[in-house]
Scaffold this active site. Structure first.
Site, mmCIF file in Angstrom:
data_model
loop_
_atom_site.group_PDB
_atom_site.id
_atom_site.type_symbol
_atom_site.label_atom_id
_atom_site.label_comp_id
_atom_site.label_asym_id
_atom_site.label_seq_id
_atom_site.Cartn_x
_atom_site.Cartn_y
_atom_site.Cartn_z
ATOM 1 C CG HIS A 291 -2.120 -0.992 1.239
ATOM 2 N ND1 HIS A 291 -2.520 -1.471 2.281
ATOM 3 C CD2 HIS A 291 -2.667 -1.375 -0.035
ATOM 4 C CE1 HIS A 291 -3.535 -2.326 1.808
ATOM 5 N NE2 HIS A 291 -3.778 -2.192 0.609
ATOM 6 C CE1 TYR A 464 5.638 2.091 7.934
ATOM 7 C CE2 TYR A 464 3.385 2.457 8.996
ATOM 8 C CZ TYR A 464 4.531 2.875 8.627
ATOM 9 O OH TYR A 464 5.018 4.217 9.180
ATOM 10 C CG HIS A 465 -0.679 -2.604 4.924
ATOM 11 N ND1 HIS A 465 -1.595 -1.929 4.966
ATOM 12 C CD2 HIS A 465 -0.451 -2.859 6.216
ATOM 13 C CE1 HIS A 465 -2.013 -1.439 5.965
ATOM 14 N NE2 HIS A 465 -1.216 -2.185 6.823
ATOM 15 N N PRO A 466 3.155 -5.042 2.925
ATOM 16 C CG PRO A 466 5.236 -5.812 3.521
ATOM 17 C CD PRO A 466 4.182 -5.133 3.971
#
Length: 528
Positions: A291, A464-466
């Site tokens: 994101h 912080y959403h890999p």
């Protein structure tokens, strides 16, 4: 005891759930291997101490220079230690949109539609509001309403409502679109990580071996089957054996890294690092999605928001005393207290922008101190088209992987983010939030696409959403099948955000826990 039925690599959100569910009935010998520590410290367990979480609990990765961000190097915090990123995150409980999971099923992840995953979300959740068609009331992961949110966060929701944007009391219920206060993964005023939910209640059981400070060097593959792992702990190398198999749950960066170190990945890349090829899998490390997020902040004369001042410092000192004594008060903050989901244009199947509102001024992921009081707002692209990769920077397991998210390399993403930033400014400019008279710390002509794009590229980064680097699917290029089994290798499953075929429309912690729950059932079925 170095022989087990199942070894779980990684004690993060999914790994904790998988290990806990596999060990809870006492019939299997489970070993949970975690590179970090226990995270049983005040700075992790106190929600408001999130900016002060120690380096030992955060890998603090960097990306390679990002062309879409003007050549800047991005920051990628990742949880280290039991609980993983659920031990360092903002504790926001969001599952994504039903559309996301139905799309997964359509893309070949059969059995992962919203109807398929909802029971697992409900099983994992202990929502203090109680159970209903969408929520569980007695699961291990405690979910609760915030009890001491900052008044500035409430004003953000009211400002959105003043623009006729809907209020949404439950972002995980019948309607995601709208604005409100987020529910959080806390319990009795403390952070409730996945490890506290699933692993710590079982600590001391004879059938669960929790090994912290254990760096996995590789998975042992013998005759096409995962039979154990090699770890480095206290300067010594140890071999752990697994009769039933191995669950890899090290996250979107470290899971592909460990697979490649084990000889599973793109053959030419492995050979370039002197690693023997066990299985040539081009998809390992590919398909990275994250994101992309833009954050701006406004300074206020009011000291109602959090801030760096004599008065603000005194208020926080009193809050520390209150929290240590009673676990109440403003130190229960998740910082990203309010937010919402917005659809940037007609015809979309689900909202494509998410907002996180913080009653404090943030700069560079909170790593740069900002004097004074104010608030910040994030806008992120929920379903980005840009793709990146994770590859090896070294054959040493202790070295960071090479992370290239490819941020804003697809022009559709910056067009979506541009719309999201404009709506952010409209909300901030509406009453009652506008009553603060906040001064924009990053002013720009919002009507000038070029100027706005330049500002976005100079400031945007991850929220912080890999995900996606060990993609699940039914096609030949998928890394794992819909039962999370690694294709072509027996006894090896991958269970974490890396298996997501597409990024979900929201925060990824709750979906990762759901994946861990499902992995435990898949492994139980496979082992009998």
């Amino acid at each position: 005891m170095d022989r087990f039925d199942i070894i779980v690599i990684g004690g993060g959100s999914a790994g904790s759930a998988a290990a806990g569910r596999l060990a809870e009935d006492g019939t299997r010998r489970v070993c949970l291997v975690e590179a970090g520590g226990s995270n049983d410290i005040i700075r992790v367990k106190t929600p408001g101490f999130m900016p002060f979480i120690p380096k030992a609990s955060n890998y603090r990765y960097d990306t390679v220079p990002q062309a879409g961000l003007g050549g800047r190097i991005g920051y990628q915090p990742r949880g280290r230690g039991l609980g993983g990123s659920s031990a360092i995150n903002a504790m926001v409980y969001i599952r994504g949109n039903a559309f996301d999971y139905d799309q997964w099923a359509e893309l070949g992840a059969t059995g992962w539609s919203y109807a398929d995953v909802l029971p697992y979300f409900r099983r994992s959740e202990g929502n203090e509001r109680g159970d209903d068609d969408f929520h569980g009331g007695d699961g291990p992961l405690n979910v609760m309403d915030q009890r001491w949110p900052n008044v500035t966060s409430r004003r953000f929701v009211e400002s959105a409502a003043s623009l006729q944007l809907p209020r949404t009391p439950d972002f995980n219920g019948a309607q995601q679109e709208g604005f409100g206060l987020y529910q959080v993964t806390q319990k009795a005023g403390e952070r409730w990580s996945a490890a506290r939910a699933y692993v710590e209640p079982l600590r001391g059981r004879a059938n669960l071996d929790i090994r912290t400070g254990a760096l996995v060097e590789k998975i042992l593959i013998e005759d096409g089957r995962a039979t154990g792992v090699v770890i480095r702990r206290g300067g010594k190398r140890e071999t752990l054996r697994a009769a039933g198999g191995v669950i890899l749950s090290a996250g979107a960066f470290n899971s592909p890294q460990i697979l490649m170190l084990s000889g599973i990945g793109p053959a030419a890349h492995l050979r370039a690092h002197g690693i023997g090829v066990v299985a040539d899998r081009a998809g390992v490390g590919a398909n990275l999605q994250d994101h992309i997020d833009y954050v701006s902040s406004w300074e206020t004369r009011s000291t109602e928001p959090f801030g760096d001042s004599m008065g603000g410092t005194w208020r926080m000192l009193k809050a520390v005393v209150e929290h240590r004594r009673k676990r109440t008060g403003i130190l229960t903050t998740c910082f990203a207290e309010a937010g919402g989901f917005w659809t940037s244009r007609p015809g979309l199947p689900a909202p494509d922008i998410q907002y996180h509102f913080v009653p404090a001024m943030l700069e560079d992921h909170g790593r740069t101190k900002v004097k004074g009081h104010g608030f910040s707002c994030h806008a992120c692209v929920l379903r980005p088209e840009s793709r990146g990769s994770v590859t090896l920077a070294s054959g040493d397991a202790a070295a960071a992987p090479r992370i290239d998210p490819g941020f804003l390399t697809d022009d559709r993403d910056i067009a979506t983010l541009r719309a999201g930033v404009r709506m952010m400014h409209r909300i901030v400019g509406a009453p009652p939030l506008s009553d603060y008279g906040g001064v924009d710390r990053h002013p720009v002509d919002l009507e000038d696409d070029s100027a706005l794009d330049a500002l976005i590229r100079s400031r945007a980064d991850t929220v912080y959403h890999p995900v996606g680097t060990c993609r699940m699917g039914s096609d030949a290029d998928a890394v794992v099948d819909p039962a999370l089994k690694l294709k072509g290798i027996e006894g090896l499953w991958v269970a974490d955000a890396s298996v997501m075929p597409r990024l979900v429309s929201g925060n990824t912690n709750a979906p990762s826990i759901m994946i861990g729950e499902r992995a435990a059932d898949f492994v139980k079925a496979a082992l009998g």
